[in-house]
Design a protein around this motif. Structure first.
Motif, mmCIF file in Angstrom:
data_model
loop_
_atom_site.group_PDB
_atom_site.id
_atom_site.type_symbol
_atom_site.label_atom_id
_atom_site.label_comp_id
_atom_site.label_asym_id
_atom_site.label_seq_id
_atom_site.Cartn_x
_atom_site.Cartn_y
_atom_site.Cartn_z
ATOM 1 N N LEU A 121 -7.019 80.950 78.519
ATOM 2 C CA LEU A 121 -6.631 80.601 79.887
ATOM 3 C C LEU A 121 -5.390 79.711 79.918
ATOM 4 O O LEU A 121 -4.476 79.962 80.724
ATOM 5 C CB LEU A 121 -7.795 79.927 80.614
ATOM 6 N N PRO A 122 -5.274 78.672 79.063
ATOM 7 C CA PRO A 122 -4.009 77.924 79.014
ATOM 8 C C PRO A 122 -2.812 78.787 78.639
ATOM 9 O O PRO A 122 -1.685 78.491 79.034
ATOM 10 C CB PRO A 122 -4.274 76.853 77.939
ATOM 11 N N LEU A 123 -3.056 79.873 77.880
ATOM 12 C CA LEU A 123 -1.962 80.763 77.483
ATOM 13 C C LEU A 123 -1.421 81.539 78.690
ATOM 14 O O LEU A 123 -0.204 81.631 78.878
ATOM 15 C CB LEU A 123 -2.450 81.741 76.414
ATOM 16 N N VAL A 124 -2.320 82.087 79.497
ATOM 17 C CA VAL A 124 -1.875 82.989 80.566
ATOM 18 C C VAL A 124 -1.677 82.302 81.905
ATOM 19 O O VAL A 124 -1.019 82.864 82.792
ATOM 20 C CB VAL A 124 -2.870 84.163 80.723
ATOM 21 N N ALA A 125 -2.219 81.101 82.087
ATOM 22 C CA ALA A 125 -2.104 80.425 83.387
ATOM 23 C C ALA A 125 -0.656 80.229 83.834
ATOM 24 O O ALA A 125 -0.330 80.482 84.997
ATOM 25 C CB ALA A 125 -2.844 79.087 83.350
ATOM 26 N N PRO A 126 0.285 79.784 82.951
ATOM 27 C CA PRO A 126 1.681 79.639 83.395
ATOM 28 C C PRO A 126 2.337 80.962 83.770
ATOM 29 O O PRO A 126 3.294 80.978 84.542
ATOM 30 C CB PRO A 126 2.369 79.011 82.175
ATOM 31 N N SER A 129 0.898 81.910 87.334
ATOM 32 C CA SER A 129 1.507 81.072 88.366
ATOM 33 C C SER A 129 2.989 81.372 88.566
ATOM 34 O O SER A 129 3.576 80.972 89.570
ATOM 35 C CB SER A 129 1.339 79.594 88.008
ATOM 36 N N GLY A 130 3.611 82.059 87.601
ATOM 37 C CA GLY A 130 5.040 82.345 87.670
ATOM 38 C C GLY A 130 5.905 81.272 87.043
ATOM 39 O O GLY A 130 7.132 81.383 87.054
ATOM 40 N N ARG A 182 4.517 88.438 81.174
ATOM 41 C CA ARG A 182 4.386 88.974 82.526
ATOM 42 C C ARG A 182 4.823 90.437 82.529
ATOM 43 O O ARG A 182 5.782 90.819 81.848
ATOM 44 C CB ARG A 182 5.239 88.177 83.511
ATOM 45 N N SER A 183 4.161 91.266 83.325
ATOM 46 C CA SER A 183 4.444 92.704 83.298
ATOM 47 C C SER A 183 5.842 93.028 83.807
ATOM 48 O O SER A 183 6.487 93.948 83.293
ATOM 49 C CB SER A 183 3.408 93.460 84.136
ATOM 50 N N ASP A 184 6.354 92.263 84.793
ATOM 51 C CA ASP A 184 7.703 92.534 85.282
ATOM 52 C C ASP A 184 8.750 92.210 84.237
ATOM 53 O O ASP A 184 9.797 92.863 84.151
ATOM 54 C CB ASP A 184 7.973 91.762 86.577
ATOM 55 N N ALA A 211 17.986 85.854 76.476
ATOM 56 C CA ALA A 211 18.135 86.236 77.872
ATOM 57 C C ALA A 211 17.838 85.084 78.827
ATOM 58 O O ALA A 211 17.915 85.252 80.040
ATOM 59 C CB ALA A 211 17.226 87.423 78.194
ATOM 60 N N GLY A 212 17.503 83.916 78.277
ATOM 61 C CA GLY A 212 17.257 82.747 79.114
ATOM 62 C C GLY A 212 15.876 82.689 79.725
ATOM 63 O O GLY A 212 15.660 81.979 80.712
ATOM 64 N N LEU A 213 14.911 83.434 79.168
ATOM 65 C CA LEU A 213 13.558 83.412 79.703
ATOM 66 C C LEU A 213 12.810 82.180 79.216
ATOM 67 O O LEU A 213 13.148 81.588 78.187
ATOM 68 C CB LEU A 213 12.810 84.685 79.297
ATOM 69 N N ARG A 214 11.784 81.810 79.957
ATOM 70 C CA ARG A 214 11.006 80.609 79.605
ATOM 71 C C ARG A 214 9.785 81.006 78.795
ATOM 72 O O ARG A 214 8.979 81.832 79.217
ATOM 73 C CB ARG A 214 10.573 79.869 80.871
ATOM 74 N N ILE A 215 9.650 80.386 77.634
ATOM 75 C CA ILE A 215 8.528 80.663 76.727
ATOM 76 C C ILE A 215 7.623 79.438 76.684
ATOM 77 O O ILE A 215 8.051 78.350 76.322
ATOM 78 C CB ILE A 215 9.027 81.004 75.315
ATOM 79 N N HIS A 216 6.381 79.645 77.065
ATOM 80 C CA HIS A 216 5.389 78.566 77.070
ATOM 81 C C HIS A 216 4.618 78.589 75.748
ATOM 82 O O HIS A 216 4.193 79.658 75.293
ATOM 83 C CB HIS A 216 4.430 78.753 78.248
ATOM 84 N N GLU A 217 4.459 77.432 75.123
ATOM 85 C CA GLU A 217 3.736 77.343 73.850
ATOM 86 C C GLU A 217 2.427 76.591 74.020
ATOM 87 O O GLU A 217 2.385 75.554 74.684
ATOM 88 C CB GLU A 217 4.603 76.657 72.788
ATOM 89 N N VAL A 218 1.391 77.112 73.425
ATOM 90 C CA VAL A 218 0.063 76.515 73.506
ATOM 91 C C VAL A 218 -0.422 76.180 72.097
ATOM 92 O O VAL A 218 -0.528 77.083 71.252
ATOM 93 C CB VAL A 218 -0.945 77.483 74.171
ATOM 94 N N PRO A 219 -0.700 74.906 71.799
ATOM 95 C CA PRO A 219 -1.303 74.582 70.499
ATOM 96 C C PRO A 219 -2.684 75.229 70.400
ATOM 97 O O PRO A 219 -3.452 75.199 71.366
ATOM 98 C CB PRO A 219 -1.410 73.050 70.524
#
Length: 412
Positions: A121-126, A129-130, A182-184, A211-219
């Motif tokens: 859930l912490p992985l996919v929540a961001p 939310s977009g 994200r699928s888009d 490409a300047g995309l945001r990558i969220h990292e989860v320990p």
């Protein structure tokens, strides 16, 4: 080739509603481990995940009864689908399922479930939310808890250092089998990803960063699978080939990353103290380097009349190195305040020692080749040696001394 995109049970009230999350489990000859994995994952998602989900077993050319096990699970458990691809390749399986799924968020995890499911859930929540575009589980991030042998630990850290040095990667763990997108974003990004094997993850993340995309990292909490059948040598060779291919693609400008950035990229906010990307840093570093080189040559010429060339080189290089680190700290890499200043200077002196070795070694070689070299020749040798030292200096300042330890990833 077939793909089931809806839950197996026709009586399920959510049959015609697309899931929020599609978790893909890529498998090859996993007839023993597949069923306990899917049942455990299904039970966890049913009890703890607050959105509609699907589990898709992506069998890539298994030669045992994996496909039969996957089909039986899809017929028995609601929200489980099965895909069979006639060609082998984890990357190929993920790319196919992700590009055909109707879910808003796409994820995958390895069949051994080495990563604790509490991080899902912490992985996919961001992504839901977009806030972020991709998310990865990291075994190397602060807060992660990992149980594995020294050999795998060394290989993993070495691989990530190679990625930082060659492709300027900022993410901390490329190979953890626990990622989401994200699928888009996947719709536009995945057509650029060429690898069909284990390098698929790395290529996707590098392209996303460029490409300047945001990558969220989860320990994550992660326990090594002692029965892993991954061929480490073959995988390492394939990864190195993939790195070379990407370097060539970036050098030739073949990939339309600019278009992707315009469509999906996140421009960095103009926040004071936050360094710009590589292009801006190179321009500012070049300006600082030109001034430093001029100051070094002038100081060297002044000192050379009173001391030998080695002492003149040492003093001139030391003085300009200290000033260069201070100026680059503020101007090139945008570091404000006094926090870490002494550490940065200490690391800068280590970088200075490398530069000293290059320039001193060049002078020593010149002295061996010519007992009494002319001043113009001496200066030419020093300039060439300093150009090499400057390139090494920028690389080490960027990836080591002033490396950002933030979770966000932004570039010009």
């Amino acid at each position: 080739m077939s793909l089931t995109t809806l839950p197996s049970h026709a009586t399920d009230s959510t049959r015609f509603e697309a899931p929020v999350l599609d978790v893909v489990v890529p498998v090859y000859n996993e007839e023993i481990d597949l069923e306990p994995c899917v049942r455990r994952l299904h039970a966890y998602l049913s009890a703890h995940f607050p959105y509609r989900f699907r589990i898709t077993v992506a069998d890539n050319a298994s030669t045992d009864s994996t496909a039969e096990v996957a089909g039986r699970l899809a017929g028995e458990l609601p929200g489980v689908a099965a895909v069979h691809l006639p060609e082998k390749g984890r990357g190929r399986a993920l790319k196919y399922v992700w590009t055909h799924s109707d879910a808003a968020v796409l994820a995958y995890m390895d069949v051994d479930l080495s990563t604790d499911l509490g991080a899902l859930l912490p992985l996919v929540a961001p992504l839901i939310s977009g806030h972020s575009d991709l998310a990865i589980g990291s075994r190397l991030a602060r807060g992660s808890r990992v149980v594995r042998g020294a050999k795998r630990e060394f290989i993993s850290r070495t691989y990530n250092l190679i990625l930082r040095g060659t492709l300027s990667a900022r993410f901390s763990d490329a190979q953890c089998g626990f990622k989401a997108i994200r699928s888009d974003v996947a719709e536009r990004l995945l057509p650029m990803v060429e690898d069909t094997g284990w390098f698929f993850d790395t290529e996707m993340l590098v392209l996303a960063e460029r490409a300047g995309l945001r990558i969220h990292e989860v320990p994550v909490d992660w326990v090594d699978d002692p029965d892993s059948r991954v061929d480490i040598v073959a995988t390492a060779v394939a990864d190195l080939k993939g790195i070379v291919r990407l370097l060539r693609a970036f050098g030739s400008g073949r990939l339309p990353l600019g278009t992707l950035r315009e469509q999906l990229g996140r421009n960095p906010l103009p926040v004071a103290g936050v360094p710009a990307g590589l292009t801006g840093q190179l321009i500012r570093f070049a300006a600082v380097g030109a001034a430093s080189t001029l100051a070094y040559l002038l100081l060297y010429a002044l000192l050379r009349t009173g001391v030998g060339m080695q002492w003149a080189n040492l003093i001139a290089l030391l003085v300009t190195a200290i000033a260069n680190t201070a100026v680059n700290r503020r101007v090139t890499f945008g570091v404000r305040g006094n926090d870490g200043a002494w550490r940065h200077q200490a690391q800068g002196l280590i970088v200075f020692a490398i530069g000293l070795g290059l320039t001193s070694g060049s002078l020593a070689l010149l002295d061996r080749l010519s007992a009494n070299p002319s001043k113009p020749v001496e200066l030419v040798v020093l300039i060439l040696a300093n150009l090499l030292a400057t390139a090494v200096r920028f690389l080490m300042l960027r990836v080591w001394v002033f490396r950002s330890r933030r979770g966000a990833h932004t570039r010009d």
